[in-house]
Design a protein around this motif. Structure first.
Motif, PDB file in Angstrom:
ATOM      1  N   GLN A 201       0.860  -1.382   0.161  1.00 46.85           N
ATOM      2  CA  GLN A 201       0.048  -0.091   0.170  1.00 46.85           C
ATOM      3  C   GLN A 201       0.928   1.330   0.155  1.00 46.85           C
ATOM      4  O   GLN A 201       0.663   2.214  -0.584  1.00 46.85           O
ATOM      5  N   GLN A 202       2.075   1.098   0.724  1.00 48.62           N
ATOM      6  CA  GLN A 202       2.873   2.225   0.780  1.00 48.62           C
ATOM      7  C   GLN A 202       3.575   2.511  -0.510  1.00 48.62           C
ATOM      8  O   GLN A 202       3.607   3.784  -1.074  1.00 48.62           O
ATOM      9  N   ALA A 203       3.766   1.732  -1.372  1.00 53.25           N
ATOM     10  CA  ALA A 203       4.288   1.744  -2.740  1.00 53.25           C
ATOM     11  C   ALA A 203       3.120   2.410  -3.518  1.00 53.25           C
ATOM     12  O   ALA A 203       3.598   3.257  -4.500  1.00 53.25           O
ATOM     13  N   HIS A 204       2.156   1.923  -3.269  1.00 47.77           N
ATOM     14  CA  HIS A 204       1.006   2.611  -4.153  1.00 47.77           C
ATOM     15  C   HIS A 204       0.626   3.888  -3.842  1.00 47.77           C
ATOM     16  O   HIS A 204       0.250   4.871  -4.534  1.00 47.77           O
ATOM     17  N   ILE A 205       0.586   4.234  -2.775  1.00 45.22           N
ATOM     18  CA  ILE A 205       0.559   5.801  -2.283  1.00 45.22           C
ATOM     19  C   ILE A 205       1.919   6.734  -2.934  1.00 45.22           C
ATOM     20  O   ILE A 205       1.609   7.647  -3.381  1.00 45.22           O
ATOM     21  N   ASN A 206       3.020   6.193  -2.718  1.00 43.02           N
ATOM     22  CA  ASN A 206       4.245   7.015  -3.356  1.00 43.02           C
ATOM     23  C   ASN A 206       4.415   6.671  -4.752  1.00 43.02           C
ATOM     24  O   ASN A 206       5.073   7.278  -5.465  1.00 43.02           O
ATOM     25  N   GLY A 207       3.645   5.704  -5.287  1.00 46.80           N
ATOM     26  CA  GLY A 207       3.925   5.736  -6.950  1.00 46.80           C
ATOM     27  C   GLY A 207       5.148   5.116  -7.347  1.00 46.80           C
ATOM     28  O   GLY A 207       5.260   5.605  -8.452  1.00 46.80           O
ATOM     29  N   LEU A 208       5.618   4.338  -6.537  1.00 38.14           N
ATOM     30  CA  LEU A 208       7.077   3.952  -6.984  1.00 38.14           C
ATOM     31  C   LEU A 208       7.093   2.845  -7.987  1.00 38.14           C
ATOM     32  O   LEU A 208       6.078   1.793  -7.809  1.00 38.14           O
ATOM     33  N   LEU A 209       7.703   2.695  -8.731  1.00 36.84           N
ATOM     34  CA  LEU A 209       7.923   1.619  -9.788  1.00 36.84           C
ATOM     35  C   LEU A 209       8.315   0.036  -9.231  1.00 36.84           C
ATOM     36  O   LEU A 209       9.137   0.163  -8.389  1.00 36.84           O
TER      37      LEU A 209
ATOM     38  N   TRP B 253      -1.696   5.030  -6.559  1.00 39.83           N
ATOM     39  CA  TRP B 253      -0.834   4.846  -8.100  1.00 39.83           C
ATOM     40  C   TRP B 253      -0.465   3.500  -8.295  1.00 39.83           C
ATOM     41  O   TRP B 253       0.081   2.779  -7.360  1.00 39.83           O
ATOM     42  N   GLU B 254      -0.734   2.857  -9.519  1.00 40.54           N
ATOM     43  CA  GLU B 254      -0.013   1.764  -9.906  1.00 40.54           C
ATOM     44  C   GLU B 254       0.920   2.221 -10.682  1.00 40.54           C
ATOM     45  O   GLU B 254       0.853   2.713 -11.976  1.00 40.54           O
ATOM     46  N   HIS B 255       2.198   1.981 -10.524  1.00 39.89           N
ATOM     47  CA  HIS B 255       3.363   2.264 -11.281  1.00 39.89           C
ATOM     48  C   HIS B 255       4.157   1.131 -11.300  1.00 39.89           C
ATOM     49  O   HIS B 255       4.866   0.701 -10.541  1.00 39.89           O
ATOM     50  N   GLU B 256       4.000   0.490 -12.674  1.00 40.86           N
ATOM     51  CA  GLU B 256       4.477  -1.265 -12.584  1.00 40.86           C
ATOM     52  C   GLU B 256       5.507  -1.328 -13.858  1.00 40.86           C
ATOM     53  O   GLU B 256       4.904  -0.896 -14.937  1.00 40.86           O
ATOM     54  N   LEU B 257       6.354  -2.178 -13.418  1.00 45.16           N
ATOM     55  CA  LEU B 257       7.007  -3.073 -14.794  1.00 45.16           C
ATOM     56  C   LEU B 257       5.913  -4.117 -14.842  1.00 45.16           C
ATOM     57  O   LEU B 257       6.289  -5.181 -13.910  1.00 45.16           O
ATOM     58  N   ASP B 258       5.256  -4.424 -15.810  1.00 45.59           N
ATOM     59  CA  ASP B 258       4.213  -5.199 -15.923  1.00 45.59           C
ATOM     60  C   ASP B 258       4.357  -6.438 -17.074  1.00 45.59           C
ATOM     61  O   ASP B 258       4.989  -5.989 -17.976  1.00 45.59           O
ATOM     62  N   TYR B 259       4.703  -7.634 -16.548  1.00 44.52           N
ATOM     63  CA  TYR B 259       4.923  -8.743 -17.348  1.00 44.52           C
ATOM     64  C   TYR B 259       3.511  -9.369 -17.860  1.00 44.52           C
ATOM     65  O   TYR B 259       2.937  -9.580 -16.952  1.00 44.52           O
TER      66      TYR B 259
END
Length: 169
Positions: free
Chosen positions: A21-29, A109-115
């Motif tokens: 959840q923290q990664a989604h708040i921060n918008g980190l890849l 935010w979802e900021h993803e390297l998505d496979y």
């Protein structure tokens, strides 16, 4: 139990772990995978996210989308989530990967390297009701029409990934 995502740079080099959840708040890849399943008629499987999800509840999305755990491959994570969410196994093939960033509301935010993986599945489902409200198959044509008429019924990331998927096929 706290869940963590694997933070990466655009070259998929690991930078560390962060609570999801923290990664989604921060918008980190971070690392992610998406699974597109089809039946023999070429219809795509959609799942409706459970009402209790902390973001994008009750919205339609692709069969499975989630995050590999630390030291877990993308494909192993995809297979794990098929089992955890839909109660199924399917043969998957990796199709492509890309980076996107999507505002999912509520300051997340979802900021993803998505496979992105695809597979064929025909059979019964054993839905985890904490994750999935329901599933259905739909033709791409009908899906495009539904998204055009009611974009709010679909997750922000699914609309992005679906367009990227179409560019690859």
């Amino acid at each position: 139990m706290e869940e963590f995502v694997v933070l990466v740079n655009p070259e998929d080099e690991v930078l560390g772990l962060m609570e999801k959840q923290q990664a989604h708040i921060n918008g980190l890849l971070h690392r992610a995978f998406s699974v597109f399943l089809f039946n023999s008629k070429g219809e795509m499987l959609l799942q409706k996210r459970a009402s209790g999800k902390y973001h994008s509840p009750n919205q339609w999305t692709n069969a499975v989308c989630s995050h590999p755990r630390e030291d877990e491959t993308y494909i192993d994570g995809a297979r794990r989530r098929l089992q955890e969410e839909l109660g199924i196994e399917a043969n998957l093939s990796e199709k492509f990967n890309f980076i996107y960033k999507a505002d999912v509301g509520g300051g997340l935010w979802e900021h993803e390297l998505d496979y992105v993986f695809t597979g064929i599945y025909e059979g019964d489902f054993h839905l985890n009701q904490e994750e999935v409200e329901e599933v259905r198959f739909i033709s791409i044509e009908d899906l495009d029409q539904e998204i055009a008429e009611h974009p709010e019924h679909f997750t922000a990331w699914f609309k992005i990934i679906l367009e990227e998927y179409k560019h690859h096929f």
